[in-house]
Design an enzyme around this catalytic site. Structure first.
Site, PDB file in Angstrom:
ATOM      1  N   TYR A   1       0.839  -1.209   0.000  1.00  0.00           N
ATOM      2  CA  TYR A   1       0.000   0.000   0.000  1.00  0.00           C
ATOM      3  C   TYR A   1       0.870   1.254   0.000  1.00  0.00           C
ATOM      4  O   TYR A   1       0.365   2.369  -0.202  1.00  0.00           O
ATOM      5  CB  TYR A   1      -0.922   0.029   1.215  1.00  0.00           C
ATOM      6  CG  TYR A   1      -1.917  -1.106   1.294  1.00  0.00           C
ATOM      7  CD1 TYR A   1      -2.223  -1.889   0.188  1.00  0.00           C
ATOM      8  CD2 TYR A   1      -2.552  -1.403   2.505  1.00  0.00           C
ATOM      9  CE1 TYR A   1      -3.132  -2.938   0.281  1.00  0.00           C
ATOM     10  CE2 TYR A   1      -3.465  -2.443   2.597  1.00  0.00           C
ATOM     11  CZ  TYR A   1      -3.744  -3.206   1.495  1.00  0.00           C
ATOM     12  OH  TYR A   1      -4.653  -4.249   1.602  1.00  0.00           O
TER      13      TYR A   1
ATOM     14  N   HIS B   1       0.400 -11.643   1.909  1.00  0.00           N
ATOM     15  CA  HIS B   1      -0.640 -10.889   1.202  1.00  0.00           C
ATOM     16  C   HIS B   1      -1.239 -11.665   0.030  1.00  0.00           C
ATOM     17  O   HIS B   1      -2.454 -11.635  -0.187  1.00  0.00           O
ATOM     18  CB  HIS B   1      -0.069  -9.556   0.705  1.00  0.00           C
ATOM     19  CG  HIS B   1      -1.117  -8.501   0.510  1.00  0.00           C
ATOM     20  ND1 HIS B   1      -0.805  -7.163   0.381  1.00  0.00           N
ATOM     21  CD2 HIS B   1      -2.460  -8.571   0.417  1.00  0.00           C
ATOM     22  CE1 HIS B   1      -1.915  -6.467   0.235  1.00  0.00           C
ATOM     23  NE2 HIS B   1      -2.930  -7.304   0.232  1.00  0.00           N
TER      24      HIS B   1
END
Length: 325
Positions: free
Chosen positions: A51, A104
């Protein structure tokens, strides 16, 4: 406001509502938005290396003045040496440890699930993360990790909404069997703009960060509207109640204060009945509206608008002619 928690299979507890710093916040400074979320009552912040805003999340955590033990921080591994990655994330966050560290994407470790998971176990044992888990793992991939015979993942974070629930049933059942908590992102995909506007007349026009709508106009819409009327909530709140009824954690995000309040108020609303949960399941199983149907709906709406204008003009002309007589 105290947010309820769910017990994890490692003895820890995870708050059922999380504020995420991905999607529209990816690559942006998140300090202001995390600060708002914390001020309104969120305690669980969900971020990730990919992110590219862990540093600004860390700034918000430090500036909040909230005791570390009262926060729950999740971040995610996104490639490279696993031990170096967790330390890099901790440095950016300004923390000694995170509460939850996730793989992730399975593609990051698919060449050696066992070896990667062993590194995650080391991270937990060293105290750099209190709990470890995975994200976006399918049933087969999750089975592979569980079958390593070491520590079982505490969490699997997946995209989860009414229209993909049926396809996730086997995964959810396997997770429940092993005490793996499902975290749900993207749950508002099935909340339509039309339903929200009908039930929230004060809602300002949606923007790119609104919780609306990959699949508007589907079978779930009317079900949400009916349930929302009964519990005195919004369609978005109904969806979150449905997610919680499935034993999952909600991960959501917004830039708006009114929505932060709306989402946090979910835990104060009445629970859905078994019949209501089942009705959302059934409607979702019909699948989202097809692109062709969505396009046809837009064409029909445009046609109706044109015909309406023509009808109004015709009536006005008739009125003028009649009046002149």
């Amino acid at each position: 406001m105290s947010i309820p928690t769910i017990k994890l299979n490692d003895g820890g507890e995870i708050p059922v509502l999380a504020f995420g710093t991905g999607s529209w916040l990816r690559g942006k400074a998140a300090t202001e938005y995390v600060d708002n979320a914390l001020n309104f009552g969120f305690s669980h912040i969900d971020t990730a290396a990919i992110y590219y805003n862990e540093d600004s999340v860390g700034t918000a955590i430090r500036e909040s003045g909230i005791d570390r033990k009262d926060l729950y921080i999740t971040t995610k591994y996104d490639g490279g040496d696993i031990q170096e990655a967790i330390r890099a994330s901790l440095e950016k966050l300004g923390l000694k440890s995170v509460d939850l560290y996730l793989i992730h994407f399975p593609g990051l470790v698919e060449k050696d699930f066992g070896g990667a998971w062993a590194e995650f176990v080391k991270i937990k044992e060293s105290g750099l993360a209190r709990s470890i888990g995975v994200s976006n793992f399918t049933l087969e991939q999750l089975q592979t990790v569980v079958n390593t015979g070491t520590s079982i993942p505490a969490v699997n974070q997946i995209q989860f909404h009414a229209y993909n629930y049926a396809s996730h049933k086997d995964l959810l059942e396997f997770s429940a069997k092993h005490g793996i908590v499902t975290e749900a992102f993207g749950s508002l995909a099935c909340v339509s703009r039309t339903t929200l506007f009908l039930l929230r007349s004060s809602l300002s026009p949606p923007d790119a960060r609104s919780p609306i709508t990959t699949y508007p106009g589907g079978a779930v819409d009317s079900v949400l509207a009916t349930i929302a009327a009964r519990i005195g909530g919004t369609p978005a709140q109904v969806i979150f109640k449905w997610v919680l009824a499935k034993g999952a954690v909600v991960v959501t995000s917004t830039s708006r204060a009114d929505r932060l309040k709306e989402y946090l108020a979910v835990t104060e609303l009445p629970d859905l009945t078994e019949a209501e949960v089942a009705s959302i399941d059934t409607a979702g199983a019909q699948g989202p509206p097809s692109p062709a149907l969505k396009k046809l709906s837009k064409v029909l709406a445009a046609l109706i608008a044109v015909l309406t204008v023509q009808l109004v003009v015709l009536l006005l002309v008739k009125y003028v002619v009649y009046k002149d007589r």
